[in-house]
Write an enzyme that holds these catalytic residues in place. Structure first.
Site, mmCIF file in Angstrom:
data_model
loop_
_atom_site.group_PDB
_atom_site.id
_atom_site.type_symbol
_atom_site.label_atom_id
_atom_site.label_comp_id
_atom_site.label_asym_id
_atom_site.label_seq_id
_atom_site.Cartn_x
_atom_site.Cartn_y
_atom_site.Cartn_z
ATOM 1 N N ARG A 181 19.496 13.530 58.478
ATOM 2 C CA ARG A 181 19.834 14.636 58.430
ATOM 3 C C ARG A 181 19.918 15.345 59.696
ATOM 4 O O ARG A 181 21.247 15.541 60.366
ATOM 5 C CB ARG A 181 19.150 15.605 57.676
ATOM 6 C CG ARG A 181 19.402 16.942 56.859
ATOM 7 C CD ARG A 181 19.557 18.118 57.953
ATOM 8 N NE ARG A 181 18.180 18.318 58.320
ATOM 9 C CZ ARG A 181 17.953 19.196 59.188
ATOM 10 N NH1 ARG A 181 19.019 19.848 59.852
ATOM 11 N NH2 ARG A 181 16.585 19.216 59.546
ATOM 12 N N ASP A 182 19.142 15.791 60.382
ATOM 13 C CA ASP A 182 18.946 16.483 61.755
ATOM 14 C C ASP A 182 19.605 15.690 62.735
ATOM 15 O O ASP A 182 20.244 16.325 63.579
ATOM 16 C CB ASP A 182 17.476 16.922 62.186
ATOM 17 C CG ASP A 182 17.577 18.161 63.092
ATOM 18 O OD1 ASP A 182 18.687 19.010 63.108
ATOM 19 O OD2 ASP A 182 16.462 18.230 63.859
ATOM 20 N N HIS B 150 12.284 18.886 69.558
ATOM 21 C CA HIS B 150 13.597 18.208 70.249
ATOM 22 C C HIS B 150 13.172 17.912 71.778
ATOM 23 O O HIS B 150 12.127 18.708 72.358
ATOM 24 C CB HIS B 150 14.722 19.096 70.065
ATOM 25 C CG HIS B 150 15.103 19.423 68.775
ATOM 26 N ND1 HIS B 150 16.560 19.050 68.669
ATOM 27 C CD2 HIS B 150 14.769 19.745 67.570
ATOM 28 C CE1 HIS B 150 17.134 18.943 67.221
ATOM 29 N NE2 HIS B 150 15.695 19.301 66.569
ATOM 30 N N ASN C 20 16.586 15.137 69.075
ATOM 31 C CA ASN C 20 15.344 15.127 68.563
ATOM 32 C C ASN C 20 14.225 14.254 69.385
ATOM 33 O O ASN C 20 14.730 13.263 70.055
ATOM 34 C CB ASN C 20 15.114 14.709 67.140
ATOM 35 C CG ASN C 20 15.719 15.896 66.166
ATOM 36 O OD1 ASN C 20 16.805 16.226 66.324
ATOM 37 N ND2 ASN C 20 14.715 16.420 65.274
ATOM 38 N N HIS D 31 7.987 19.642 64.578
ATOM 39 C CA HIS D 31 9.362 19.066 64.645
ATOM 40 C C HIS D 31 9.781 19.445 66.247
ATOM 41 O O HIS D 31 10.114 20.730 66.379
ATOM 42 C CB HIS D 31 10.446 19.830 63.480
ATOM 43 C CG HIS D 31 11.943 19.412 63.609
ATOM 44 N ND1 HIS D 31 12.275 18.663 62.677
ATOM 45 C CD2 HIS D 31 12.761 19.809 64.545
ATOM 46 C CE1 HIS D 31 13.834 18.692 62.896
ATOM 47 N NE2 HIS D 31 13.933 19.462 64.132
ATOM 48 N N CYS E 13 21.415 21.087 66.637
ATOM 49 C CA CYS E 13 21.862 21.737 65.548
ATOM 50 C C CYS E 13 23.311 22.607 66.001
ATOM 51 O O CYS E 13 23.468 22.877 67.149
ATOM 52 C CB CYS E 13 20.881 22.966 65.554
ATOM 53 S SG CYS E 13 21.427 24.266 64.478
#
Ligand code: COA
Ligand code: ZN
Length: 297
Positions: free
Chosen positions: A14-15, A208, A248, A206, A239
């Site tokens: 996803r990300d 990056h 990430n 989370h 993003c």
């Protein structure tokens, strides 16, 4: 929970993929997810139910859910930006729903076309719906340290948003450094306050790696008792709505560092370089955390 155990939630599908130049098809993403399940990740964020006009790379979330058999070992989660996304995810059989309000007005506007208050209210409504049908609910707080539009974020705002999400039923709060602007001091400081307020067990982070501090930030979070982290295979990520958001934290770097520090993740490290290779071939780009070459040997 065993204090030595660290839960790695792999968010590459996803990300990691939402902002790549080359779009990975839904069947290829499904193949990636199956490889990640085979590498024994305890959690994988597999898709987001967002507008395909806003994020073309995430088209086919329903197809992905359909292709995944019920898996008791791995916590399969999906991200939803609004009530419509929640309904689509629920109807596709999702069992774990993540909402993603940001901590600032502008970031919410850019990301989900709502202001701060509307984003929090909408997230809380979705969390309540999620709990009412007995699904697991995760509440992200995006740009928890710094916003690309409004700069540094006051800790009090994060505590307030987290409290609201928890009251609405979130089982877990994930503090997201969406643009990779946190450092070990600011990580320690915010997490200390959150742990004091909510306890460490419901918190996750989370990171990056925009400024090469993601692993250092993990260490700061570990020191505060955090035992759950998001990361992306190959250091994929970014993003589309947050300028400057680079990759990430690479999963292989995280998993290897934890292993060498004596933590248990149960992830099969030796399988990770091949998964990075798969992503490189699919995306026609070179990827990999710092550990990839070393792990391959
Ligand atoms: N999934 C699919 N389609 C959706 C949707 C969803 N969750 N929410 C809205 N739509 C569709 C609507 O049906 C409508 O379609 P139409 O033009 O064919 O009638 C269109 O999108 C516009 O609907 P609207 O409610 O006005 O949405 P919006 O334009 O305000 O966009 C979002 C809001 C949230 C859908 C959009 O900004 C989005 O998907 N953002 C993604 C954010 C993201 O993934 N960020 C990265 C992860 S943090
Ligand atoms: Zn992210």
């Amino acid at each position: 929970m065993n204090d030595d155990y660290v839960f790695i939630n792999e968010v590459g599908p996803r990300d990691g993929l939402q902002n790549q130049k080359t779009i990975m098809s839904a069947p290829a993403r499904l193949e990636l997810i199956k490889k990640l399940i085979d590498a024994n990740f305890p959690g994988i964020e597999v898709a987001s139910f967002v507008s395909p006009k806003a994020v073309p790379a995430m088209e086919g979330a329903g197809e992905i859910m359909h292709g995944l058999n019920e898996n008791k070992e791995c916590e399969i989660s999906v991200l939803v930006p609004n009530l419509k996304g929640f309904e689509l995810a629920r109807d596709a059989g999702a069992k774990i729903i993540s909402v993603v309000p940001s901590a600032t007005e502008t970031m919410n506007q850019k990301n989900i076309n709502m202001g701060l208050e509307a984003a929090i209210n909408s997230s809380c409504d979705i969390l309540k719906e999620t709990k009412s049908i007995k699904l697991k609910a995760r509440g992200y707080v995006a740009v928890a340290w710094e916003c690309p539009f409004e700069g540094k974020v006051d800790k009090k705002i994060i505590l307030k948003i987290a409290e609201k999400l928890l009251l609405a039923g979130a089982d877990e709060i994930i503090l997201a450094d969406t643009i990779g602007a946190a450092n070990p001091s600011s990580v320690g400081s915010l997490i200390k306050d959150c742990v004091n307020e909510f306890g460490q067990d419901i918190l996750s982070v989370h990171f990056h790696d925009t400024r090469a501090m993601a692993l250092a930030n993990v260490c700061a979070a570990l020191t505060e008792g955090i035992r759950k982290f998001d990361s992306c295979i190959g250091g994929l990520g970014g993003c589309p709505f947050a300028p400057g958001a680079a990759g990430n934290l690479a999963t292989e770097d995280l998993a290897n560092m934890l292993y060498q520090m004596g933590f248990v993740t149960n992830v099969h490290l030796e399988k990770l370089p091949k998964i990075v290779d798969f992503c490189e071939t699919q995306l026609n780009t070179s990827l990999g955390g710092r550990m990839t070459a070393w792990l391959s040997n």
